[in-house]
Scaffold this active site. Structure first.
Site, PDB file in Angstrom:
ATOM      1  N   LYS A  59      12.811  -4.568 -17.547  1.00 12.77           N
ATOM      2  CA  LYS A  59      11.748  -4.332 -18.530  1.00 12.77           C
ATOM      3  C   LYS A  59      12.057  -5.038 -19.842  1.00 12.77           C
ATOM      4  CE  LYS A  59      10.353  -0.123 -16.196  1.00 12.77           C
ATOM      5  NZ  LYS A  59      10.682   1.280 -15.956  1.00 12.77           N
ATOM      6  N   THR A  91       4.214  -4.651  -4.179  1.00 17.56           N
ATOM      7  CA  THR A  91       5.336  -4.415  -3.256  1.00 17.56           C
ATOM      8  C   THR A  91       6.550  -3.987  -4.092  1.00 17.56           C
ATOM      9  OG1 THR A  91       6.048  -6.737  -3.307  1.00 17.56           O
ATOM     10  CG2 THR A  91       4.485  -6.121  -1.584  1.00 17.56           C
ATOM     11  N   ASP A 108      16.674  -1.423 -13.846  1.00 19.66           N
ATOM     12  CA  ASP A 108      15.234  -1.311 -14.080  1.00 19.66           C
ATOM     13  C   ASP A 108      14.936  -1.486 -15.579  1.00 19.66           C
ATOM     14  OD1 ASP A 108      12.471  -0.340 -13.137  1.00 19.66           O
ATOM     15  OD2 ASP A 108      12.948   1.073 -14.736  1.00 19.66           O
ATOM     16  N   GLU A 110      12.991   4.298  -8.130  1.00 17.98           N
ATOM     17  CA  GLU A 110      12.726   3.088  -7.343  1.00 17.98           C
ATOM     18  C   GLU A 110      13.164   3.336  -5.898  1.00 17.98           C
ATOM     19  OE1 GLU A 110      11.392   0.082  -8.634  1.00 17.98           O
ATOM     20  OE2 GLU A 110      11.017   1.441 -10.276  1.00 17.98           O
ATOM     21  N   PHE A 157       0.845  -1.187   0.000  1.00 17.32           N
ATOM     22  CA  PHE A 157       0.000   0.000   0.000  1.00 17.32           C
ATOM     23  C   PHE A 157       0.888   1.248   0.000  1.00 17.32           C
ATOM     24  CE2 PHE A 157      -3.860   2.291   1.891  1.00 17.32           C
ATOM     25  CZ  PHE A 157      -4.572   2.197   0.702  1.00 17.32           C
ATOM     26  N   LYS A 168       8.562  -5.757 -10.683  1.00 21.60           N
ATOM     27  CA  LYS A 168       9.379  -6.307 -11.776  1.00 21.60           C
ATOM     28  C   LYS A 168      10.308  -7.425 -11.333  1.00 21.60           C
ATOM     29  CE  LYS A 168       9.854  -2.040 -12.136  1.00 21.60           C
ATOM     30  NZ  LYS A 168      10.081  -0.632 -12.251  1.00 21.60           N
TER      31      LYS A 168
HETATM   32  N1  HSE Z   1      11.663   3.841 -11.491  1.00 22.19           N
HETATM   33  C1  HSE Z   1      10.961   3.530 -12.677  1.00 22.19           C
HETATM   34  C2  HSE Z   1      11.251   4.581 -13.728  1.00 22.19           C
HETATM   35  C3  HSE Z   1       9.482   3.479 -12.366  1.00 22.19           C
HETATM   36  O1  HSE Z   1      11.830   5.611 -13.374  1.00 22.19           O
HETATM   37  O2  HSE Z   1      10.943   4.388 -14.894  1.00 22.19           O
HETATM   38  C4  HSE Z   1       8.646   2.810 -13.398  1.00 22.19           C
HETATM   39  O3  HSE Z   1       9.018   1.485 -13.602  1.00 22.19           O
END
Ligand code: HSE
Length: 341
Positions: A225, A96, A221, A210, A8, A125
């Site tokens: 993706k 989370t 990150d 993040e 949350f 992710k």
């Molecule tokens: N920290 C990631 C970004 C958030 O800046 O794109 C979305 O995944």
């Protein structure tokens, strides 16, 4: 649809706000009647089989720091795993924070949901980057759906464009700006002449980064993706280990100025072709990937349709929560179709 909301923070609270704001339209337009029967955060859980009052959950979170403080519905220290295991619901929304060391606690949340026959919508992710091929199989084995639109591009339907709109075509390669934080940092360093650190702090203040900003700036990150896209869109079976990664820590203002003299800029680009790679890359200012600020941009090259680029906001709580809502509606629709056939 009964929903267990695990996590949350920014995304979970944004989802609660959207469900409150859109309640009547969702009912009228889609016959969608979401009932959040449990909310779990670090302090415990709140449970109500009739559906929790989301306004109360949001104000408890602000006032008391945890939904477990609810006098009527709160269960301090009750764990997410216990809730997922025992509460009756159709869907678990797993929001989370991402952990790419071992995917936890999200990975266990997802597996427990599957084992107990619940569909999962996640914005996390970590479990996907580490184990998407196995999780897809596990979902199929248990006869449930796993959806994760918000993990790539926040609210921008990057996965849907490739998977649904280009249906039937074959995507040969993908290149994209997939991290809003690094794109914001590079844009600010270039245009506002501020330092890397100042730009990072601003991105954190705006809620783009993040929990661990190294995820963003070191390219991890973006790598997560790429793994999600390679599996979901291109049918590859890859994990984070298969990605060559370089972040933006070594990009200087001087390098950006140099690039600018050639009418170019530097962006952190993720590539999927014969292998998966993330690297700061000089591109022309006319390239559709030369987007500014927190935007993401992805160019798909497909066999018949050629190049298609999608651009949109790549981070932020409400944007990501809108992707969760899309996934919930998609599950509802898929279930209705399944019932009819
Ligand atoms: N920290 C990631 C970004 C958030 O800046 O794109 C979305 O995944």
């Amino acid at each position: 649809m009964r929903i267990i909301l695990v996590g949350f923070g920014v995304v979970g609270q944004s989802l609660a706000r959207i469900l409150l704001q859109r309640r009547s339209e969702l009912m009228r337009g889609y016959g969608f009647h979401p009932k959040v029967v449990a909310v779990v955060d670090k302090g415990g859980a709140a449970l109500d089989t009739r559906g929790l009052d989301l306004e109360e959950m949001l104000s408890l979170k602000v006032r008391e720091g945890t939904v477990a403080a609810s006098r009527e519905h709160g269960h301090p220290r009750l764990s997410a795993l216990d809730v997922i295991e025992s509460a009756e619901a159709e869907v678990v929304v797993e929001a989370t924070p991402t952990n790419i060391e071992n995917g936890e606690p999200g990975l266990s949340h997802i597996k427990t949901a599957f084992r107990t026959g619940k569909h999962v919508v996640t914005t996390n992710k970590g479990p996907l980057a580490l184990a998407l091929p196995a999780l897809t199989e596990l979902a199929e084995y248990n006869g449930v759906y796993l959806r994760f639109s918000g993990t790539v591009g926040a609210g921008t339907p990057i996965l849907d464009l490739a998977k649904k709109c280009l249906l039937g075509d074959r995507i040969i390669s993908i290149r994209g700006v997939l991290n809003g934080t690094t794109n914001y940092i590079l844009t600010e360093m270039d245009e506002e002449r501020i330092t890397f650190q100042q730009a990072l702090e601003e991105a954190q203040r705006l809620g783009y980064a993040e929990a661990d900003p190294s995820m963003d700036v070191d390219g991890l990150d973006t790598a997560c993706k790429l793994v999600i896209m390679a599996n979901w869109i291109m049918g590859e079976r890859v994990t984070l280990e298969d990605v060559e990664v370089e972040g933006i820590r070594n990009v200087t203002r001087e390098a950006l100025e140099e690039a600018s003299r050639r009418d170019c800029t530097i962006r952190l680009i993720g590539f999927i072709d014969d292998h998966l790679k993330v690297a700061p890359t000089e591109i022309s200012k006319d390239d559709p990937l030369a987007v500014k600020g927190v935007l993401n941009a992805v160019t798909f090259t497909s066999e018949f349709a050629g190049e298609e680029t999608i651009i949109g906001r790549g981070a932020g709580g409400m944007a990501t929560a809108s992707a969760v809502l899309r996934d919930l509606l998609n599950i509802k629709e898929t279930l209705s179709t399944r019932l009819m056939t």
